[in-house]
Design a protein around this motif. Sequence first.
Motif, PDB file in Angstrom:
ATOM      1  N   HIS A  43      -0.009  11.411  -5.382  1.00 23.86           N
ATOM      2  CA  HIS A  43       0.601  10.381  -4.652  1.00 23.86           C
ATOM      3  C   HIS A  43       0.083   8.963  -4.958  1.00 23.86           C
ATOM      4  N   THR A  44      -1.199   8.790  -5.514  1.00 22.03           N
ATOM      5  CA  THR A  44      -1.845   7.640  -5.203  1.00 22.03           C
ATOM      6  C   THR A  44      -2.468   7.217  -6.242  1.00 22.03           C
ATOM      7  N   GLN A  45      -2.939   5.953  -6.147  1.00 23.25           N
ATOM      8  CA  GLN A  45      -3.362   5.471  -7.579  1.00 23.25           C
ATOM      9  C   GLN A  45      -4.602   4.250  -7.156  1.00 23.25           C
ATOM     10  N   GLY A  46      -5.673   4.118  -7.576  1.00 18.65           N
ATOM     11  CA  GLY A  46      -6.797   3.112  -7.229  1.00 18.65           C
ATOM     12  C   GLY A  46      -7.877   3.637  -6.490  1.00 18.65           C
ATOM     13  N   MET A  47      -8.000   5.187  -6.498  1.00 25.74           N
ATOM     14  CA  MET A  47      -9.378   5.709  -5.667  1.00 25.74           C
ATOM     15  C   MET A  47     -10.506   5.086  -5.937  1.00 25.74           C
ATOM     16  N   GLU A  48     -10.796   5.503  -7.499  1.00 30.04           N
ATOM     17  CA  GLU A  48     -11.956   5.117  -8.141  1.00 30.04           C
ATOM     18  C   GLU A  48     -12.595   3.949  -7.779  1.00 30.04           C
ATOM     19  N   ASP A  49     -11.744   3.014  -8.020  1.00 26.86           N
ATOM     20  CA  ASP A  49     -12.314   1.527  -7.834  1.00 26.86           C
ATOM     21  C   ASP A  49     -12.612   1.218  -6.212  1.00 26.86           C
ATOM     22  N   LYS A  78       7.782   3.137  -2.170  1.00 23.34           N
ATOM     23  CA  LYS A  78       8.409   2.277  -2.888  1.00 23.34           C
ATOM     24  C   LYS A  78       7.413   0.907  -2.830  1.00 23.34           C
ATOM     25  N   THR A  79       6.572   1.286  -3.854  1.00 24.19           N
ATOM     26  CA  THR A  79       5.386   0.118  -4.331  1.00 24.19           C
ATOM     27  C   THR A  79       5.653   0.010  -5.715  1.00 24.19           C
ATOM     28  N   ALA A  80       4.890  -1.159  -6.207  1.00 25.53           N
ATOM     29  CA  ALA A  80       4.984  -1.395  -7.433  1.00 25.53           C
ATOM     30  C   ALA A  80       4.670  -0.541  -8.534  1.00 25.53           C
ATOM     31  N   THR A  81       4.034   0.357  -8.074  1.00 28.29           N
ATOM     32  CA  THR A  81       3.228   1.534  -8.917  1.00 28.29           C
ATOM     33  C   THR A  81       4.277   2.831  -8.747  1.00 28.29           C
ATOM     34  N   GLY A  82       4.824   2.804  -7.610  1.00 28.04           N
ATOM     35  CA  GLY A  82       5.519   4.103  -7.481  1.00 28.04           C
ATOM     36  C   GLY A  82       4.591   5.171  -6.726  1.00 28.04           C
ATOM     37  N   LYS A  83       3.618   4.668  -6.438  1.00 24.45           N
ATOM     38  CA  LYS A  83       2.509   5.535  -5.605  1.00 24.45           C
ATOM     39  C   LYS A  83       2.144   4.858  -4.395  1.00 24.45           C
ATOM     40  N   ALA A  84       1.387   5.342  -3.677  1.00 27.11           N
ATOM     41  CA  ALA A  84       0.562   4.767  -2.572  1.00 27.11           C
ATOM     42  C   ALA A  84      -0.829   4.200  -3.360  1.00 27.11           C
ATOM     43  N   ALA A 138       0.688  -1.392   0.011  1.00 24.38           N
ATOM     44  CA  ALA A 138      -0.043  -0.089  -0.080  1.00 24.38           C
ATOM     45  C   ALA A 138       0.599   1.098  -0.034  1.00 24.38           C
ATOM     46  N   ILE A 139       1.898   1.403   0.879  1.00 25.09           N
ATOM     47  CA  ILE A 139       2.817   2.599   0.863  1.00 25.09           C
ATOM     48  C   ILE A 139       4.266   2.276   0.583  1.00 25.09           C
ATOM     49  N   GLY A 140       4.435   1.010   0.407  1.00 26.80           N
ATOM     50  CA  GLY A 140       5.867   0.718   0.265  1.00 26.80           C
ATOM     51  C   GLY A 140       6.876   0.594   1.359  1.00 26.80           C
ATOM     52  N   ILE A 141       6.261   0.219   2.644  1.00 30.53           N
ATOM     53  CA  ILE A 141       7.108  -0.001   3.855  1.00 30.53           C
ATOM     54  C   ILE A 141       6.278  -0.714   4.755  1.00 30.53           C
ATOM     55  N   GLY A 142       6.718  -1.764   5.391  1.00 31.46           N
ATOM     56  CA  GLY A 142       5.772  -2.559   6.285  1.00 31.46           C
ATOM     57  C   GLY A 142       6.017  -1.590   7.729  1.00 31.46           C
TER      58      GLY A 142
END
Length: 781
Positions: free
Chosen positions: A332-338, A630-636, A208-212
């Motif tokens: 900074h984000t991706q996927g909000m619409e879904d 640091k996610t696969a998409t480069g965004k949160a 989700a945000i690239g760090i656990g």
Amino acid sequence: MSSTTETKAYQAVAKDMPYYKPYSGPAGGWGALKATATHWLKSDNAVRNISTLLKTNQPTGFDCPGCAWGEKHENAAIRFCENGAKAVNWEATSRKVGREFFAEHSVSWLYQQTDYFLEFQGRLVEPMRYNAETDHYEPISWDNAYALIAKTLKSMSSPNEVEFYTSGRTSNEAAFLWQLFGRAYGTNNFPDCSNMCHEASGRALTPAIGIGKGTTTIDDFPKANAIFVFGQNPGTNHPRMLETLREALKAGSKVLCFNNLKERGLERFQHPQHVDEMLTNRATPMNTHYYCPKLGGDMAVVRGMAKVVKAMDEAAREKGSKVFDDEFIATHTQGMEDYLAEVEATPWEMILAQSGLTREEITEAAEVYVASKNVITTWAMGVTQHRHSVQTIQEITNLMLLCGHIGREGNGLCPVRGHSNVQGDRTVGINERPSEALLNAIRDRFGFEPPRENGHAVTESLHAIENGESKVFIGMGGNFVRATPDSARTEAAMRTCQLTVQVSTKLNRSHLVPGADALILPCLGRTDIDVQAKGPQQVTVEDSFSMIHASAGRLEPLSSEMRSEPAIIAGMAQAVLGDYPVNWLELAGDYDLIRDHIAAVIPGFTGYNERIRQPGGFYLGNSARDLNWKTATGKANFFTHKLPNHLVPDEVAARFDAETLIMQTLRSHDQYNTTVYGYNDRYRGIKGDRDVIFINPEDMARLGFTAGQQVNVTSIWNDGRERTIEGFKLVPYDIPRGNLAAYYPETNPLIPMESVGQTSLTPTSKSVAVRLARHESGRIT
């Protein structure tokens, strides 16, 4: 019915129970001082332990062996809480367990004793080997112990037949050596205590945000306008958090608590170090809002809040304003619409049924969220130990992303870790599913190719041992047998091991469930002075806020036969691997050399040795806090999940009837993890007992039971096994209808080994479907 009225009702039905007397005081206060004094005197080391306690969590002292809550960067004469004092005094006892003790007591006899009895006997002071013919542990030299381990490990047909377990007590230096030893041997089998607590946090946050890890620091709390506290009991599990919440409340923050039970530490707190509060007997209210959702209902609560926030944003936009942080979302984000489409599609009927809250309560919480510029969300095992825990934490993350509450001071996500270095162990490489980056860094530093296949988490290791796939268990601290689920199966599995090795400070249940061969190796604790070839040593730990602290013990060890964890690991590794891929004994003689390797392999540790010598240590940093995703998409990433069909697995829910209840396991106030300091649970009113079940009085009456009646508890699962505990007493309590609570590890036998979180594989200790039945002895007198 108001909370006050409910409490009076519970007191009325419970008045005849000799072991139950509701506690009227605040958390902390005079009760904490009295308990601290009692455990100080019980240590049999009272005079020496006064100065020891004063060095707890100090820049030139040692890190508390208890919880992982952080410290403010300011001078303070006292930096320990009541439960930290218990942990220190428990470890810093003068009582010894050596050859005379084991010669007198057989393993079979010791197995019949209580957990409290076992650990109360004192510190382990020399290595011991189990003799199955006599059923006693007998002395063994360190060299012979290492030789036995080497002979056994070298005889394995595959390195994956060995389990390298780690507890949160283990320092960064020991944990790094441990993972290096295991990987040089050839396996990624690193079951870890984190697998049983906050695994879901890491599994949820990393994609989700690239760090656990959490994105907050302790200094963010007084800057927050609202703090949402989900599924935790800081008054018992991390009491120093109460001071932080108190500071935030006094600065004007709203604190909204979502907890299945009414916990005293979240209701009111009296600071033992504030003379005015103590002398006037005043206490600080510890919340502005308190909600009691159903067990497992937190995801539905947050989904409902998101639904309200979405509606508020839509209404605001009609008036030319907004609620969502559009710039943050776009940048900074991706996927909000879904995600918002799923929020819209989730019916209120489902939200209310699963959450156990009213629509008005959820709306109230959402309105506080929207009105707050700075928001922190915190959670602990009340959230992480369910089947849908990863989804719940990602739901919390989604809510925080909507209004940009990550990457600013006074904002962020804060998983509250349990044991004091459980986070640090993961940071330095204890991970059964290691990243390619970690493995490549190990390869480049040490010149060997580490194994690439995933290893075993805790529940996977249990299955592997049970199935005969793993034959050796080596535990670096902890009490594995008692901490794990499905106790009867766990014990039966462990007895099939060819060799079990426990590196421990005190006697515990795991020593009494030996394999065909078994070793107890006594190690130094946090309070002990550690002198190696290069002189006195210090270790380091990481707290919940990614602060790295040095820790150096203050007490002379009780025996020259006690060794440090790095020294024990080095001794094992040297016996098994020789000088490959490092000179292990050289590293054990100078921990600066270990830290040099950590700095070369683990990001963020540059200048490690210099930085830990600064007062207070150093901040490791957090990429998400810096808005570096640091996610696969480069965004949160917003994650879109449907609410679960049921709060337990569908196949279990299909067997529900009117008598089915959902139980959570929890700690008493007189314990830390599996360590039982005594039989009182002051804040919940229990005295002298642990075999109790907290139950809503309406459920108790509906099912035909009475207060104090003894019952048998049977869990519901679909594998044909019977899991039952007997003779537990019913205590009417302020808990939602349909829910129960009881202490672990006594209730661990009820948790099926297969009942784990999706993705996290964490035992579902907070959502166990059970039925109650009358016990033969009936009501106690």
